[in-house]
Motif scaffolding. Structure first.
Motif, PDB file in Angstrom:
ATOM      1  N   GLU A 107      71.145  14.328   5.533  1.00  5.85           N
ATOM      2  CA  GLU A 107      70.171  14.360   4.448  1.00  5.85           C
ATOM      3  C   GLU A 107      68.898  15.061   4.905  1.00  5.85           C
ATOM      4  OE1 GLU A 107      71.175  10.476   1.749  1.00  5.85           O
ATOM      5  OE2 GLU A 107      69.795  10.193   3.421  1.00  5.85           O
ATOM      6  N   ASN A 108      68.443  16.009   4.116  1.00  8.59           N
ATOM      7  CA  ASN A 108      67.234  16.749   4.459  1.00  8.59           C
ATOM      8  C   ASN A 108      66.010  16.039   3.879  1.00  8.59           C
ATOM      9  OD1 ASN A 108      65.541  18.850   5.366  1.00  8.59           O
ATOM     10  ND2 ASN A 108      65.637  19.833   3.367  1.00  8.59           N
ATOM     11  N   CYS A 109      65.758  14.827   4.374  1.00 11.82           N
ATOM     12  CA  CYS A 109      64.629  14.034   3.890  1.00 11.82           C
ATOM     13  C   CYS A 109      63.514  14.032   4.926  1.00 11.82           C
ATOM     14  CB  CYS A 109      65.052  12.581   3.646  1.00 11.82           C
ATOM     15  SG  CYS A 109      66.348  12.351   2.435  1.00 11.82           S
ATOM     16  N   ILE A 110      62.275  13.932   4.441  1.00 16.30           N
ATOM     17  CA  ILE A 110      61.172  13.629   5.327  1.00 16.30           C
ATOM     18  C   ILE A 110      60.747  12.193   5.043  1.00 16.30           C
ATOM     19  CG2 ILE A 110      60.438  16.042   5.488  1.00 16.30           C
ATOM     20  CD1 ILE A 110      58.119  15.339   3.589  1.00 16.30           C
ATOM     21  N   VAL A 111      59.891  11.649   5.903  1.00 19.01           N
ATOM     22  CA  VAL A 111      59.475  10.256   5.755  1.00 19.01           C
ATOM     23  C   VAL A 111      58.251  10.190   4.851  1.00 19.01           C
ATOM     24  CG1 VAL A 111      58.654   8.195   6.955  1.00 19.01           C
ATOM     25  CG2 VAL A 111      60.419   9.634   8.005  1.00 19.01           C
ATOM     26  N   ARG A 112      58.466   9.689   3.641  1.00 23.32           N
ATOM     27  CA  ARG A 112      57.370   9.501   2.687  1.00 23.32           C
ATOM     28  C   ARG A 112      57.151   8.001   2.519  1.00 23.32           C
ATOM     29  NH1 ARG A 112      59.833  14.242   0.205  1.00 23.32           N
ATOM     30  NH2 ARG A 112      58.239  15.813  -0.272  1.00 23.32           N
ATOM     31  N   LEU A 113      56.155   7.481   3.181  1.00 24.86           N
ATOM     32  CA  LEU A 113      55.895   6.046   3.140  1.00 24.86           C
ATOM     33  C   LEU A 113      55.274   5.650   1.812  1.00 24.86           C
ATOM     34  CD1 LEU A 113      54.391   5.699   6.710  1.00 24.86           C
ATOM     35  CD2 LEU A 113      56.620   4.843   5.987  1.00 24.86           C
ATOM     36  N   VAL A 114      55.881   4.673   1.156  1.00 21.89           N
ATOM     37  CA  VAL A 114      55.322   4.134  -0.074  1.00 21.89           C
ATOM     38  C   VAL A 114      54.415   2.952   0.262  1.00 21.89           C
ATOM     39  CG1 VAL A 114      55.860   3.058  -2.304  1.00 21.89           C
ATOM     40  CG2 VAL A 114      57.314   4.896  -1.403  1.00 21.89           C
ATOM     41  N   SER A 115      54.807   2.174   1.258  1.00 22.91           N
ATOM     42  CA  SER A 115      54.001   1.049   1.730  1.00 22.91           C
ATOM     43  C   SER A 115      53.926   1.119   3.249  1.00 22.91           C
ATOM     44  CB  SER A 115      54.632  -0.282   1.287  1.00 22.91           C
ATOM     45  OG  SER A 115      55.980  -0.369   1.725  1.00 22.91           O
ATOM     46  N   ARG A 116      52.955   0.451   3.812  1.00 22.36           N
ATOM     47  CA  ARG A 116      52.768   0.428   5.270  1.00 22.36           C
ATOM     48  C   ARG A 116      52.578  -1.012   5.732  1.00 22.36           C
ATOM     49  NH1 ARG A 116      50.783   5.398   7.801  1.00 22.36           N
ATOM     50  NH2 ARG A 116      50.728   7.086   6.270  1.00 22.36           N
ATOM     51  N   GLU A 145      69.090  20.325 -22.798  1.00 20.58           N
ATOM     52  CA  GLU A 145      69.260  19.532 -21.579  1.00 20.58           C
ATOM     53  C   GLU A 145      68.356  20.109 -20.494  1.00 20.58           C
ATOM     54  OE1 GLU A 145      73.094  17.678 -19.863  1.00 20.58           O
ATOM     55  OE2 GLU A 145      72.735  19.437 -18.596  1.00 20.58           O
ATOM     56  N   VAL A 146      67.404  19.300 -20.088  1.00 27.94           N
ATOM     57  CA  VAL A 146      66.464  19.698 -19.046  1.00 27.94           C
ATOM     58  C   VAL A 146      66.947  19.115 -17.715  1.00 27.94           C
ATOM     59  CG1 VAL A 146      64.072  19.568 -18.214  1.00 27.94           C
ATOM     60  CG2 VAL A 146      64.545  19.751 -20.678  1.00 27.94           C
ATOM     61  N   ALA A 147      67.079  19.971 -16.720  1.00 23.57           N
ATOM     62  CA  ALA A 147      67.493  19.527 -15.381  1.00 23.57           C
ATOM     63  C   ALA A 147      66.381  19.835 -14.393  1.00 23.57           C
ATOM     64  CB  ALA A 147      68.785  20.215 -14.958  1.00 23.57           C
ATOM     65  N   PHE A 148      66.010  18.836 -13.609  1.00 20.24           N
ATOM     66  CA  PHE A 148      64.931  18.950 -12.624  1.00 20.24           C
ATOM     67  C   PHE A 148      65.543  18.701 -11.252  1.00 20.24           C
ATOM     68  CE2 PHE A 148      61.205  18.039 -10.245  1.00 20.24           C
ATOM     69  CZ  PHE A 148      60.087  18.453 -10.965  1.00 20.24           C
ATOM     70  N   ASP A 149      65.688  19.750 -10.462  1.00 22.42           N
ATOM     71  CA  ASP A 149      66.325  19.648  -9.141  1.00 22.42           C
ATOM     72  C   ASP A 149      65.334  19.060  -8.141  1.00 22.42           C
ATOM     73  OD1 ASP A 149      67.799  19.903  -6.853  1.00 22.42           O
ATOM     74  OD2 ASP A 149      68.238  22.027  -7.094  1.00 22.42           O
ATOM     75  N   LEU A 150      65.717  17.948  -7.492  1.00 24.28           N
ATOM     76  CA  LEU A 150      64.821  17.258  -6.574  1.00 24.28           C
ATOM     77  C   LEU A 150      64.878  17.805  -5.146  1.00 24.28           C
ATOM     78  CD1 LEU A 150      65.536  13.598  -7.724  1.00 24.28           C
ATOM     79  CD2 LEU A 150      63.573  15.019  -8.336  1.00 24.28           C
ATOM     80  N   ILE A 151      65.907  18.576  -4.837  1.00 26.60           N
ATOM     81  CA  ILE A 151      66.104  19.041  -3.469  1.00 26.60           C
ATOM     82  C   ILE A 151      65.257  20.278  -3.192  1.00 26.60           C
ATOM     83  CG2 ILE A 151      67.782  19.899  -1.786  1.00 26.60           C
ATOM     84  CD1 ILE A 151      68.095  16.939  -2.532  1.00 26.60           C
ATOM     85  N   LYS A 152      64.489  20.205  -2.107  1.00 27.13           N
ATOM     86  CA  LYS A 152      63.740  21.380  -1.670  1.00 27.13           C
ATOM     87  C   LYS A 152      63.684  21.385  -0.150  1.00 27.13           C
ATOM     88  CE  LYS A 152      59.008  19.559  -1.763  1.00 27.13           C
ATOM     89  NZ  LYS A 152      57.631  19.843  -2.209  1.00 27.13           N
ATOM     90  N   GLU A 153      63.558  22.572   0.407  1.00 23.19           N
ATOM     91  CA  GLU A 153      63.470  22.704   1.860  1.00 23.19           C
ATOM     92  C   GLU A 153      62.120  22.186   2.330  1.00 23.19           C
ATOM     93  OE1 GLU A 153      65.726  23.654   4.169  1.00 23.19           O
ATOM     94  OE2 GLU A 153      67.166  23.638   2.511  1.00 23.19           O
ATOM     95  N   GLU A 154      62.129  21.259   3.269  1.00 27.40           N
ATOM     96  CA  GLU A 154      60.884  20.743   3.816  1.00 27.40           C
ATOM     97  C   GLU A 154      61.146  20.170   5.207  1.00 27.40           C
ATOM     98  OE1 GLU A 154      59.481  17.815   1.085  1.00 27.40           O
ATOM     99  OE2 GLU A 154      61.435  16.894   0.843  1.00 27.40           O
ATOM    100  N   SER A 155      60.112  20.130   6.002  1.00 24.05           N
ATOM    101  CA  SER A 155      60.246  19.616   7.362  1.00 24.05           C
ATOM    102  C   SER A 155      59.005  18.813   7.714  1.00 24.05           C
ATOM    103  CB  SER A 155      60.444  20.771   8.357  1.00 24.05           C
ATOM    104  OG  SER A 155      59.318  21.633   8.342  1.00 24.05           O
ATOM    105  N   GLN A 156      59.117  18.070   8.804  1.00 23.74           N
ATOM    106  CA  GLN A 156      58.040  17.189   9.242  1.00 23.74           C
ATOM    107  C   GLN A 156      57.998  17.224  10.759  1.00 23.74           C
ATOM    108  OE1 GLN A 156      58.686  13.222   7.705  1.00 23.74           O
ATOM    109  NE2 GLN A 156      56.534  12.991   7.152  1.00 23.74           N
ATOM    110  N   ASN A 157      56.815  17.277  11.320  1.00 23.58           N
ATOM    111  CA  ASN A 157      56.672  17.385  12.768  1.00 23.58           C
ATOM    112  C   ASN A 157      56.800  16.011  13.432  1.00 23.58           C
ATOM    113  OD1 ASN A 157      56.226  18.555  15.271  1.00 23.58           O
ATOM    114  ND2 ASN A 157      53.994  18.413  15.101  1.00 23.58           N
ATOM    115  N   ILE A 158      57.991  15.417  13.256  1.00 22.49           N
ATOM    116  CA  ILE A 158      58.293  14.120  13.855  1.00 22.49           C
ATOM    117  C   ILE A 158      59.614  14.252  14.603  1.00 22.49           C
ATOM    118  CG2 ILE A 158      58.807  11.687  13.411  1.00 22.49           C
ATOM    119  CD1 ILE A 158      57.120  11.864  10.890  1.00 22.49           C
ATOM    120  N   GLU A 159      59.608  13.898  15.861  1.00 26.60           N
ATOM    121  CA  GLU A 159      60.809  14.033  16.690  1.00 26.60           C
ATOM    122  C   GLU A 159      61.822  12.946  16.342  1.00 26.60           C
ATOM    123  OE1 GLU A 159      62.913  16.236  19.346  1.00 26.60           O
ATOM    124  OE2 GLU A 159      60.828  16.625  18.744  1.00 26.60           O
TER     125      GLU A 159
END
Length: 301
Positions: free
Chosen positions: A125-134, A61-75
């Protein structure tokens, strides 16, 4: 939490593959994603941290953890975000007209990204904004945002496939000669500092499928589905055919301020495979108020 991990069960046909090879060839994960997760210890086999040269065995059983510490310079900014769909991997929002998608030198605040960062923080949620479309500032409608690196990679990969559909509604000047068809004309940027594009044989292949949904007096409501995604593709193609969008100050041929204060273009429909399950997601939103009012004004004139 299972939604924060990818879980894979190794089948007999995959035995003896190295972990790196399996993740790339079978699960179609990018080398960058795999390397970053491995260095951070976010890949395990049977609950134990694994090296990428580990040789897999049946039923591992392979487990791939998607959560990682990250930040973005957006107020973060509190604002109404019209969420159409959301799960642990993606969020799809209906952007209002006049809103910039991501901060720029000219627009440091009030963007969709500012509102999304606030929305994510409010939910914990510790998400940053990753735009798939604009979308352009003055184009309204559906935008996909990935909530983790994996979903962003998967959606970016799938955007070039036929399974990914983006459709728009536009109100154009004049009645189109054909009610249905395909515009296959290359689009070219004359210079690096030019905002405006044009149909030119030196340009990139650009394909737009169209269908007239409703005819009005000397104007049409047109559905447009993109096969390619060039900058200003719909606006350039329709203007070249002599049917510019109402309100398009860059490509239009007349002043439409009495009708609408922006180009009458709305991203109303998306169809795409979910990054985790592969199942199709189909989403639609209706026309915004200003385009509805534009149609009323056209019918009354």
């Amino acid at each position: 939490m299972k939604e924060n991990k990818l879980i894979f069960k190794i089948e007999a046909s995959e035995e003896k593959m190295k972990l790196r090879e399996y993740l790339r060839a079978v699960q179609k994960l990018s080398g960058r994603l795999i390397k970053g997760a491995a260095l951070a210890g976010r890949i395990t086999v049977n609950g134990n941290r694994a090296k990428l040269n580990y040789v897999l065995k049946t039923n591992d059983e392979v487990a791939f953890d998607l959560i990682k510490e990250e930040s973005q310079n957006i107020e973060p900014e509190k604002m109404d975000v019209d969420v159409i769909y959301e799960d642990s991997d993606i969020i799809v929002v209906n952007k209002r007209p006049g809103m910039v998608v991501h901060p720029t030198k000219s627009y440091q605040s009030g963007t969709l990204a500012n509102g999304l960062i606030y929305y994510f923080r409010e939910k914990g949620e510790n998400c940053i904004v990753r735009l798939v479309s604009r979308l352009d500032m003055d184009t309204s409608g559906l935008i996909i945002i990935a909530k983790n690196q994996f979903s962003h990679m998967a959606l970016a990969r799938d955007m070039v496939k036929d399974t990914f559909e983006k459709s728009y509604l536009a109100v154009v000047h004049g009645n189109m000669s054909e009610t249905k068809g395909t515009i296959n004309l290359p689009i070219y940027r004359p210079s690096d500092d030019s905002i405006k594009r044009a149909v030119d044989e030196r340009g990139q292949d650009s394909v737009t499928h169209f269908e007239v949904m409703e005819r009005f007096k000397n104007s049409d409501l047109v559905k447009l589905t993109l096969e390619t995604g060039r900058t200003h593709q719909i606006r350039v193609h329709l203007t070249h055919l002599g049917h510019p969008l109402y309100g398009d100050v860059l490509y239009g041929i007349e002043d439409d301020k009495e009708y609408i204060s922006r180009q009458a273009l709305h991203a109303y429909r998306l169809k795409f495979p979910h990054p985790r399950t592969g199942k199709d997601i189909e989403l639609e939103v209706g026309l915004p108020k200003d385009i509805i009012e534009l149609i009323q004004k056209i019918n009354e004139s």
